[in-house]
Motif scaffolding. Structure first.
Motif, PDB file in Angstrom:
ATOM      1  N   GLY A 243       0.801  -1.218   0.000  1.00 11.47           N
ATOM      2  CA  GLY A 243       0.000   0.000   0.000  1.00 11.47           C
ATOM      3  C   GLY A 243       0.828   1.260   0.000  1.00 11.47           C
ATOM      4  O   GLY A 243       1.926   1.301  -0.570  1.00 11.47           O
ATOM      5  N   GLU A 244       0.314   2.296   0.676  1.00 10.74           N
ATOM      6  CA  GLU A 244       0.900   3.630   0.624  1.00 10.74           C
ATOM      7  C   GLU A 244       1.498   4.036   1.975  1.00 10.74           C
ATOM      8  O   GLU A 244       1.116   3.535   3.009  1.00 10.74           O
ATOM      9  N   GLY A 245       2.404   5.011   1.892  1.00 14.97           N
ATOM     10  CA  GLY A 245       2.955   5.616   3.097  1.00 14.97           C
ATOM     11  C   GLY A 245       3.921   4.730   3.841  1.00 14.97           C
ATOM     12  O   GLY A 245       3.628   4.270   4.945  1.00 14.97           O
ATOM     13  N   GLY A 246       5.081   4.497   3.248  1.00 17.74           N
ATOM     14  CA  GLY A 246       6.071   3.654   3.912  1.00 17.74           C
ATOM     15  C   GLY A 246       6.504   4.211   5.254  1.00 17.74           C
ATOM     16  O   GLY A 246       6.591   3.490   6.249  1.00 17.74           O
ATOM     17  N   GLY A 247       6.767   5.513   5.300  1.00 19.62           N
ATOM     18  CA  GLY A 247       7.125   6.156   6.562  1.00 19.62           C
ATOM     19  C   GLY A 247       5.919   6.615   7.344  1.00 19.62           C
ATOM     20  O   GLY A 247       5.749   6.282   8.517  1.00 19.62           O
ATOM     21  N   LEU A 248       5.038   7.361   6.662  1.00 15.73           N
ATOM     22  CA  LEU A 248       3.894   8.000   7.332  1.00 15.73           C
ATOM     23  C   LEU A 248       2.698   8.029   6.397  1.00 15.73           C
ATOM     24  O   LEU A 248       2.821   8.399   5.222  1.00 15.73           O
ATOM     25  N   TYR A 249       1.531   7.664   6.934  1.00 19.24           N
ATOM     26  CA  TYR A 249       0.272   7.748   6.188  1.00 19.24           C
ATOM     27  C   TYR A 249      -0.678   8.639   6.974  1.00 19.24           C
ATOM     28  O   TYR A 249      -0.942   8.387   8.146  1.00 19.24           O
ATOM     29  N   LEU A 250      -1.178   9.689   6.321  1.00 24.08           N
ATOM     30  CA  LEU A 250      -2.081  10.645   6.976  1.00 24.08           C
ATOM     31  C   LEU A 250      -3.445  10.571   6.313  1.00 24.08           C
ATOM     32  O   LEU A 250      -3.581  10.803   5.110  1.00 24.08           O
ATOM     33  N   VAL A 251      -4.464  10.250   7.110  1.00 29.52           N
ATOM     34  CA  VAL A 251      -5.829  10.241   6.587  1.00 29.52           C
ATOM     35  C   VAL A 251      -6.696  11.289   7.283  1.00 29.52           C
ATOM     36  O   VAL A 251      -7.693  11.743   6.744  1.00 29.52           O
ATOM     37  N   GLY A 252      -6.313  11.705   8.474  1.00 35.21           N
ATOM     38  CA  GLY A 252      -7.045  12.732   9.207  1.00 35.21           C
ATOM     39  C   GLY A 252      -6.178  13.288  10.319  1.00 35.21           C
ATOM     40  O   GLY A 252      -5.165  12.697  10.688  1.00 35.21           O
ATOM     41  N   GLY A 253      -6.542  14.439  10.854  1.00 36.91           N
ATOM     42  CA  GLY A 253      -5.756  15.039  11.930  1.00 36.91           C
ATOM     43  C   GLY A 253      -4.671  15.952  11.401  1.00 36.91           C
ATOM     44  O   GLY A 253      -4.705  16.407  10.258  1.00 36.91           O
ATOM     45  N   TRP A 254      -3.672  16.197  12.238  1.00 37.41           N
ATOM     46  CA  TRP A 254      -2.625  17.160  11.924  1.00 37.41           C
ATOM     47  C   TRP A 254      -1.256  16.531  12.142  1.00 37.41           C
ATOM     48  O   TRP A 254      -1.013  15.882  13.158  1.00 37.41           O
ATOM     49  N   VAL A 255      -0.344  16.771  11.214  1.00 30.50           N
ATOM     50  CA  VAL A 255       1.051  16.368  11.355  1.00 30.50           C
ATOM     51  C   VAL A 255       1.920  17.604  11.214  1.00 30.50           C
ATOM     52  O   VAL A 255       1.794  18.357  10.233  1.00 30.50           O
ATOM     53  N   HIS A 256       2.805  17.828  12.211  1.00 26.15           N
ATOM     54  CA  HIS A 256       3.698  18.987  12.195  1.00 26.15           C
ATOM     55  C   HIS A 256       5.145  18.496  12.351  1.00 26.15           C
ATOM     56  O   HIS A 256       5.464  17.808  13.319  1.00 26.15           O
ATOM     57  N   ILE A 257       6.002  18.851  11.418  1.00 24.87           N
ATOM     58  CA  ILE A 257       7.448  18.593  11.533  1.00 24.87           C
ATOM     59  C   ILE A 257       8.108  19.954  11.645  1.00 24.87           C
ATOM     60  O   ILE A 257       8.088  20.743  10.698  1.00 24.87           O
ATOM     61  N   ASN A 258       8.690  20.244  12.799  1.00 25.43           N
ATOM     62  CA  ASN A 258       9.135  21.623  13.047  1.00 25.43           C
ATOM     63  C   ASN A 258      10.523  21.708  13.654  1.00 25.43           C
ATOM     64  O   ASN A 258      10.800  22.562  14.486  1.00 25.43           O
ATOM     65  N   SER A 259      11.416  20.792  13.240  1.00 22.40           N
ATOM     66  CA  SER A 259      12.814  20.872  13.655  1.00 22.40           C
ATOM     67  C   SER A 259      13.686  20.570  12.450  1.00 22.40           C
ATOM     68  O   SER A 259      13.401  19.650  11.676  1.00 22.40           O
ATOM     69  N   ALA A 260      14.765  21.309  12.305  1.00 26.62           N
ATOM     70  CA  ALA A 260      15.673  21.094  11.174  1.00 26.62           C
ATOM     71  C   ALA A 260      16.294  19.711  11.194  1.00 26.62           C
ATOM     72  O   ALA A 260      16.693  19.180  10.151  1.00 26.62           O
ATOM     73  N   ASP A 261      16.368  19.093  12.360  1.00 23.31           N
ATOM     74  CA  ASP A 261      16.998  17.782  12.477  1.00 23.31           C
ATOM     75  C   ASP A 261      16.009  16.622  12.414  1.00 23.31           C
ATOM     76  O   ASP A 261      16.415  15.457  12.378  1.00 23.31           O
ATOM     77  N   ALA A 262      14.729  16.902  12.427  1.00 27.54           N
ATOM     78  CA  ALA A 262      13.733  15.837  12.310  1.00 27.54           C
ATOM     79  C   ALA A 262      13.681  15.342  10.872  1.00 27.54           C
ATOM     80  O   ALA A 262      13.804  16.123   9.924  1.00 27.54           O
ATOM     81  N   LYS A 263      13.481  14.028  10.690  1.00 26.08           N
ATOM     82  CA  LYS A 263      13.519  13.521   9.321  1.00 26.08           C
ATOM     83  C   LYS A 263      12.712  12.243   9.145  1.00 26.08           C
ATOM     84  O   LYS A 263      12.546  11.449  10.073  1.00 26.08           O
ATOM     85  N   ILE A 264      12.250  12.069   7.920  1.00 29.93           N
ATOM     86  CA  ILE A 264      11.601  10.851   7.445  1.00 29.93           C
ATOM     87  C   ILE A 264      12.482  10.342   6.314  1.00 29.93           C
ATOM     88  O   ILE A 264      12.561  10.965   5.250  1.00 29.93           O
ATOM     89  N   ILE A 265      13.169   9.218   6.535  1.00 24.10           N
ATOM     90  CA  ILE A 265      14.257   8.834   5.649  1.00 24.10           C
ATOM     91  C   ILE A 265      14.317   7.321   5.426  1.00 24.10           C
ATOM     92  O   ILE A 265      14.123   6.540   6.364  1.00 24.10           O
ATOM     93  N   GLY A 266      14.540   6.930   4.174  1.00 23.37           N
ATOM     94  CA  GLY A 266      14.856   5.540   3.870  1.00 23.37           C
ATOM     95  C   GLY A 266      13.691   4.569   3.942  1.00 23.37           C
ATOM     96  O   GLY A 266      13.893   3.367   4.109  1.00 23.37           O
ATOM     97  N   ASN A 267      12.453   5.061   3.805  1.00 18.28           N
ATOM     98  CA  ASN A 267      11.277   4.206   3.881  1.00 18.28           C
ATOM     99  C   ASN A 267      10.795   3.816   2.484  1.00 18.28           C
ATOM    100  O   ASN A 267      11.138   4.462   1.493  1.00 18.28           O
ATOM    101  N   THR A 268       9.958   2.781   2.390  1.00 15.78           N
ATOM    102  CA  THR A 268       9.503   2.302   1.092  1.00 15.78           C
ATOM    103  C   THR A 268       8.010   1.988   1.112  1.00 15.78           C
ATOM    104  O   THR A 268       7.466   1.568   2.133  1.00 15.78           O
ATOM    105  N   ALA A 269       7.376   2.172  -0.050  1.00 16.99           N
ATOM    106  CA  ALA A 269       5.983   1.773  -0.250  1.00 16.99           C
ATOM    107  C   ALA A 269       5.863   1.121  -1.618  1.00 16.99           C
ATOM    108  O   ALA A 269       6.493   1.578  -2.581  1.00 16.99           O
ATOM    109  N   THR A 270       5.056   0.083  -1.712  1.00 20.24           N
ATOM    110  CA  THR A 270       4.897  -0.622  -2.976  1.00 20.24           C
ATOM    111  C   THR A 270       4.160   0.221  -3.999  1.00 20.24           C
ATOM    112  O   THR A 270       4.481   0.173  -5.194  1.00 20.24           O
ATOM    113  N   THR A 271       3.183   1.031  -3.560  1.00 18.48           N
ATOM    114  CA  THR A 271       2.420   1.838  -4.510  1.00 18.48           C
ATOM    115  C   THR A 271       2.847   3.301  -4.458  1.00 18.48           C
ATOM    116  O   THR A 271       3.669   3.727  -5.257  1.00 18.48           O
ATOM    117  N   ASN A 272       2.335   4.089  -3.524  1.00 18.93           N
ATOM    118  CA  ASN A 272       2.618   5.531  -3.502  1.00 18.93           C
ATOM    119  C   ASN A 272       3.118   5.985  -2.134  1.00 18.93           C
ATOM    120  O   ASN A 272       2.780   5.408  -1.111  1.00 18.93           O
TER     121      ASN A 272
END
Length: 298
Positions: A243-272
């Protein structure tokens, strides 16, 4: 003091049940042998008949040893926490517990306060038909800190590591969720308030469908400091295998990334959405990348 020994439940009765103690009741579980040699850790065992621990009120401090071999049809294979305060520390663990039709293979938390710290772990727990292989939160506050970990737990539905139905979940100080599996939210399935900070990591988890690392159904998820979903190593990435969203999948609510050092890295998804897949179609939902990075996802 478990003193390296195992205490086993008899049929239909948990080993420790803290009911109606009031807020002043305190139970301390230690293991003078296992605290220095993990291979000789003592245990409180459900003996494949019931759960090791039920907490309704009061406080439990477990500094070593493990809660293991709980087996239930209903919720809370290792621990059922209705209220009170539970602290797991000093290499203590909740391991190899099972729920057939229910929630929380390791821990079911209805309210109260649950803290993991000082290398404590939740490992190898399983829910067959239900959510939250490691921990299911129906309310209260859950904090992971001090290199504590949730490892190798499974839900055949949602939230292999953690399912947050409501309440507050915080990861900080090198806490980690890794090697867990679920149909959605292999690492964590979020419907409350979730914060990652201070070198915390969610890595090496997998979901059959959506959100290999984290699935956000509603609520608020914030990444700050050096928090990471995935990693640069060959086995660090989270994956959505069908499916979708190897690192993170958002369907509702709020996601905030607010640090220069925070990261989503090296994840995989078969579709999107190897890194992030945003399917939210509500005016009240949003993904915000103020700073930080999403990179090397496929």
């Amino acid at each position: 003091d478990l003193n390296g020994k195992t205490i086993k439940a008899v049929s239909g009765k948990f080993v420790y049940g803290l009911l109606n103690w009031g807020s002043s009741g305190v139970l301390t579980i230690t293991d003078s042998v296992g605290s220095t040699d993990l291979s000789k850790r003592g245990a409180i065992s459900g003996n494949s008949k019931t759960r090791p621990l039920y907490l309704d009120k009061g406080t439990v401090n477990m500094t070593s040893g493990k809660l293991t071999d709980g087996r239930l049809v209903l919720s809370g294979g290792g621990v059922f926490m209705n209220s009170g305060r539970f602290e797991l520390s000093g290499n203590a663990g909740i391991e190899d517990n099972y729920v057939g039709l229910g929630r929380g293979g390791g821990v079911y938390m209805n309210s109260g306060t649950f803290t993991m710290k000082d290398n404590a772990s939740i490992k190898g727990n399983y829910v067959d038909i239900g959510n939250g292989g490691g921990v299911y939160m129906n309310g209260g506050g859950f904090t992971m800190e001090g290199s504590s970990s949730i490892i190798g737990s499974t839900s055949n539905l949602a939230g292999g590591g953690v399912y947050l139905n409501c309440g507050t979940f915080t990861m900080k100080d090198n806490a980690s969720i890794s090697g867990n599996t679920g149909k959605s939210g292999g690492g964590a399935d979020i419907h409350g308030t979730f914060t990652m900070s201070g070198d915390s990591r969610i890595f090496g988890n997998s979901a059959t469908y959506s959100g290999g690392g984290v699935y956000v159904g509603d609520g608020t998820f914030t990444m700050t400091d050096n928090s990471t979903i995935g990693g640069a190593g060959a086995k660090d990435g989270n994956s959505a295998t069908e499916g979708e969203g190897g690192g993170l999948y958002l369907v509702g609510g709020w996601v905030h990334i607010n640090s220069a050092d925070a990261k989503i890295i090296g994840n995989t998804a078969t579709t999107n959405g190897g890194g992030v897949y945003n399917s939210a179609n509500y005016a009240s939902s949003a993904f915000t990348l103020s700073t930080g990075s999403i990179m090397k996802n496929t």
